[in-house]
Design an enzyme around this catalytic site. Structure first.
Site, mmCIF file in Angstrom:
data_model
loop_
_atom_site.group_PDB
_atom_site.id
_atom_site.type_symbol
_atom_site.label_atom_id
_atom_site.label_comp_id
_atom_site.label_asym_id
_atom_site.label_seq_id
_atom_site.Cartn_x
_atom_site.Cartn_y
_atom_site.Cartn_z
ATOM 1 N N CYS A 110 -1.052 -98.229 23.282
ATOM 2 C CA CYS A 110 -0.876 -96.806 24.116
ATOM 3 C C CYS A 110 -2.448 -96.828 24.641
ATOM 4 O O CYS A 110 -2.469 -95.731 25.741
ATOM 5 C CB CYS A 110 -0.609 -95.593 23.101
ATOM 6 N N HIS A 244 -2.307 -89.086 26.419
ATOM 7 C CA HIS A 244 -1.460 -89.946 25.816
ATOM 8 C C HIS A 244 -0.257 -89.042 25.421
ATOM 9 O O HIS A 244 -0.434 -88.022 24.713
ATOM 10 C CB HIS A 244 -2.002 -91.085 25.139
ATOM 11 N N ASN A 275 7.830 -90.923 24.721
ATOM 12 C CA ASN A 275 6.368 -91.685 24.669
ATOM 13 C C ASN A 275 6.828 -93.172 25.278
ATOM 14 O O ASN A 275 7.394 -93.923 24.618
ATOM 15 C CB ASN A 275 6.016 -91.978 23.236
HETATM 16 N N1 ACO Z 1 15.706 -86.217 12.303
HETATM 17 C C1 ACO Z 1 15.719 -85.612 11.310
HETATM 18 N N2 ACO Z 1 14.850 -85.703 10.190
HETATM 19 C C2 ACO Z 1 14.016 -86.647 10.248
HETATM 20 C C3 ACO Z 1 13.784 -87.320 11.554
HETATM 21 C C4 ACO Z 1 14.614 -87.152 12.583
HETATM 22 N N3 ACO Z 1 14.325 -87.902 13.537
HETATM 23 N N4 ACO Z 1 12.896 -88.316 11.155
HETATM 24 C C5 ACO Z 1 12.435 -87.824 10.138
HETATM 25 N N5 ACO Z 1 13.011 -87.007 9.374
HETATM 26 C C6 ACO Z 1 12.894 -86.494 7.896
HETATM 27 C C7 ACO Z 1 12.270 -87.155 7.170
HETATM 28 O O1 ACO Z 1 13.251 -88.025 6.458
HETATM 29 C C8 ACO Z 1 11.657 -86.353 6.120
HETATM 30 O O2 ACO Z 1 12.557 -85.807 5.306
HETATM 31 P P1 ACO Z 1 12.359 -85.804 3.619
HETATM 32 O O3 ACO Z 1 11.418 -84.761 3.519
HETATM 33 O O4 ACO Z 1 13.690 -85.594 3.199
HETATM 34 O O5 ACO Z 1 11.702 -87.093 3.438
HETATM 35 C C9 ACO Z 1 11.271 -85.076 7.101
HETATM 36 O O6 ACO Z 1 12.154 -85.212 8.113
HETATM 37 C C10 ACO Z 1 9.858 -85.182 7.301
HETATM 38 O O7 ACO Z 1 9.419 -86.281 7.847
HETATM 39 P P2 ACO Z 1 7.954 -86.397 8.380
HETATM 40 O O8 ACO Z 1 7.649 -87.724 8.881
HETATM 41 O O9 ACO Z 1 6.873 -85.812 7.420
HETATM 42 O O10 ACO Z 1 8.010 -85.705 9.693
HETATM 43 P P3 ACO Z 1 6.720 -84.853 10.589
HETATM 44 O O11 ACO Z 1 6.616 -83.474 10.713
HETATM 45 O O12 ACO Z 1 5.361 -85.801 10.079
HETATM 46 O O13 ACO Z 1 7.097 -85.462 12.031
HETATM 47 C C11 ACO Z 1 6.574 -87.417 13.304
HETATM 48 C C12 ACO Z 1 7.119 -86.829 12.200
HETATM 49 C C13 ACO Z 1 7.433 -86.801 14.444
HETATM 50 C C14 ACO Z 1 7.046 -88.841 13.642
HETATM 51 C C15 ACO Z 1 5.088 -86.945 13.267
HETATM 52 O O14 ACO Z 1 4.790 -87.520 12.274
HETATM 53 C C16 ACO Z 1 4.397 -87.690 14.677
HETATM 54 O O15 ACO Z 1 4.629 -87.433 15.683
HETATM 55 N N6 ACO Z 1 3.429 -88.367 14.227
HETATM 56 C C17 ACO Z 1 2.587 -89.210 15.328
HETATM 57 C C18 ACO Z 1 3.488 -90.115 16.097
HETATM 58 C C19 ACO Z 1 2.746 -90.814 17.163
HETATM 59 O O16 ACO Z 1 1.945 -90.216 17.734
HETATM 60 N N7 ACO Z 1 3.210 -92.127 17.341
HETATM 61 C C20 ACO Z 1 2.656 -92.508 18.473
HETATM 62 C C21 ACO Z 1 2.568 -93.902 18.134
HETATM 63 S S1 ACO Z 1 1.379 -94.789 18.886
HETATM 64 C C22 ACO Z 1 1.860 -95.282 20.397
HETATM 65 O O17 ACO Z 1 2.105 -94.298 21.205
HETATM 66 C C23 ACO Z 1 2.456 -96.513 20.394
#
Ligand code: ACO
Length: 318
Positions: A110, A244, A275
């Site tokens: 990214c 980004h 993204n």
């Molecule tokens: N729908 C419903 N529930 C979900 C989903 C979904 N799509 N995805 C995960 N969950 C659940 C999980 O299973 C978890 O359940 P549990 O508590 O029963 O185990 C719960 O939701 C919380 O999951 P988390 O992973 O803790 O959720 P979080 O609030 O951290 O959000 C997210 C996840 C959106 C991915 C966040 O961590 C994030 O945005 N991280 C950064 C991602 C990023 O920047 N990526 C870029 C990659 S770099 C590049 O661009 C290549």
């Protein structure tokens, strides 16, 4: 000498997939996705590859720059989801747009668009090249596991491009690289070697979302502040921040850390695009440019983070 942006272009495949559409085949819902990420829909390719989308964005950037493909001296392309590793996407784009100059790909997930800007600035400074096309293009939909709700909801397909020429508008950059594959990786195929003894990796995006989130919200403000200090720039002088587009919550958290820059200066199109990895920054630049939002002389911070891990912030005058 650095560069001036001559023109921008972008391309999105026509199919827009909403959160409700994705909820039909993985256990998720619009409320979870939109509140956790700000994403409501994303474009997904059905019959176009990364190089084809990249070529369309490139042609638009050339048109905006008012030059022909055979006036280009170099093409750089970034992708993590190209249809081939060999040949490079840059070479396929070179042929598709009718250019004849050197063309090669650069890999930095990214952060790659800013790595290409840094590279282009160095090439232009030597005087070796005068017109450089940068393309970020992604068909992320081909490298996702569409049964994994924690990743398939985040990404989209699309391409963006800019044309650069020598100028004085790239004012500096600050970056941090921390090598490691634990937080974010996308393995390549190991083939069917009869001698390979280890497990065959899953060849789709693997991400520890929480750790990625923490890395981004820590390093993006840190690199922007270091960049501003290095260039003697006050936060109040910044007209736009082009971050980004990985998660609206990350952009909002960065904005909260940079209190001297008004929140409305942080540009965003993640709601409709998701993204698009190496394409987010040129896509956002092009969309805002075509809306007439940028005035000549505007000062902008452009910041990216991603697999590597890496984080780069650059200062650009429009
Ligand atoms: N729908 C419903 N529930 C979900 C989903 C979904 N799509 N995805 C995960 N969950 C659940 C999980 O299973 C978890 O359940 P549990 O508590 O029963 O185990 C719960 O939701 C919380 O999951 P988390 O992973 O803790 O959720 P979080 O609030 O951290 O959000 C997210 C996840 C959106 C991915 C966040 O961590 C994030 O945005 N991280 C950064 C991602 C990023 O920047 N990526 C870029 C990659 S770099 C590049 O661009 C290549």
């Amino acid at each position: 000498m650095s560069f001036r942006i001559m023109g921008t272009g972008s391309y999105l495949p026509p199919l827009s997939v909403t959160n409700d559409d994705i909820a039909k085949y993985v256990d998720t819902n619009d409320e979870w996705i939109s509140t956790r990420t700000g994403i409501r829909s994303r474009h997904v390719a059905t019959d176009e590859t990364a190089s084809e989308m990249g070529a369309k964005a490139a042609l638009e950037a050339l048109k905006d720059a008012g030059i022909q493909a055979d006036e280009l001296d170099l093409i750089l392309c970034a992708t993590v989801s190209g249809e081939y590793i060999v040949p490079s996407m840059a070479c396929l784009i070179q042929r598709a747009i009718g250019a004849h100059c050197p063309a090669f790909d650069m890999s930095s997930a990214c952060s790659a668009f800013l790595v290409m800007m840094e590279t282009a600035a160095a090439y232009l400074a030597t005087g070796r090249y005068r017109r450089i096309l940068l393309v970020g293009t992604e068909q992320m939909s081909r490298v996702l596991d569409w049964t994994d709700r924690s990743t398939c909801i985040l990404f989209g397909d699309g391409a963006g491009a800019v044309v650069l020429e020598p100028g004085e508008n790239y004012l500096g950059s600050h970056m941090v690289f921390m090598g490691g594959e634990e937080v974010l990786n996308l393995p390549t195929n190991v083939g069917n070697s009869p001698y390979w003894t280890l497990e065959r990796p899953r060849d789709t995006v693997n991400m520890n979302g929480g750790e990625t989130y923490k890395f981004a919200t820590r390093t993006v403000p840190q690199e922007i502040l270091a960049l501003l200090e290095q260039t003697g720039t006050q936060q109040s002088e910044i007209d736009w921040v082009v971050c980004h587009q990985a998660n609206q919550r990350i952009i909002d958290a960065v904005a909260r850390r940079l209190k001297g820059i008004a929140p409305e200066k942080f540009l965003s199109n993640i709601a409709d695009h998701g993204n698009t990895t190496a394409a987010t920054i040129p896509l956002l630049l092009d969309e805002c440019n075509k809306k007439g939002m940028f005035k000549r002389g505007d000062l902008m911070v452009v910041a990216a983070f991603g697999g590597g891990l890496s984080c780069i912030a650059s200062l650009i005058r429009w």
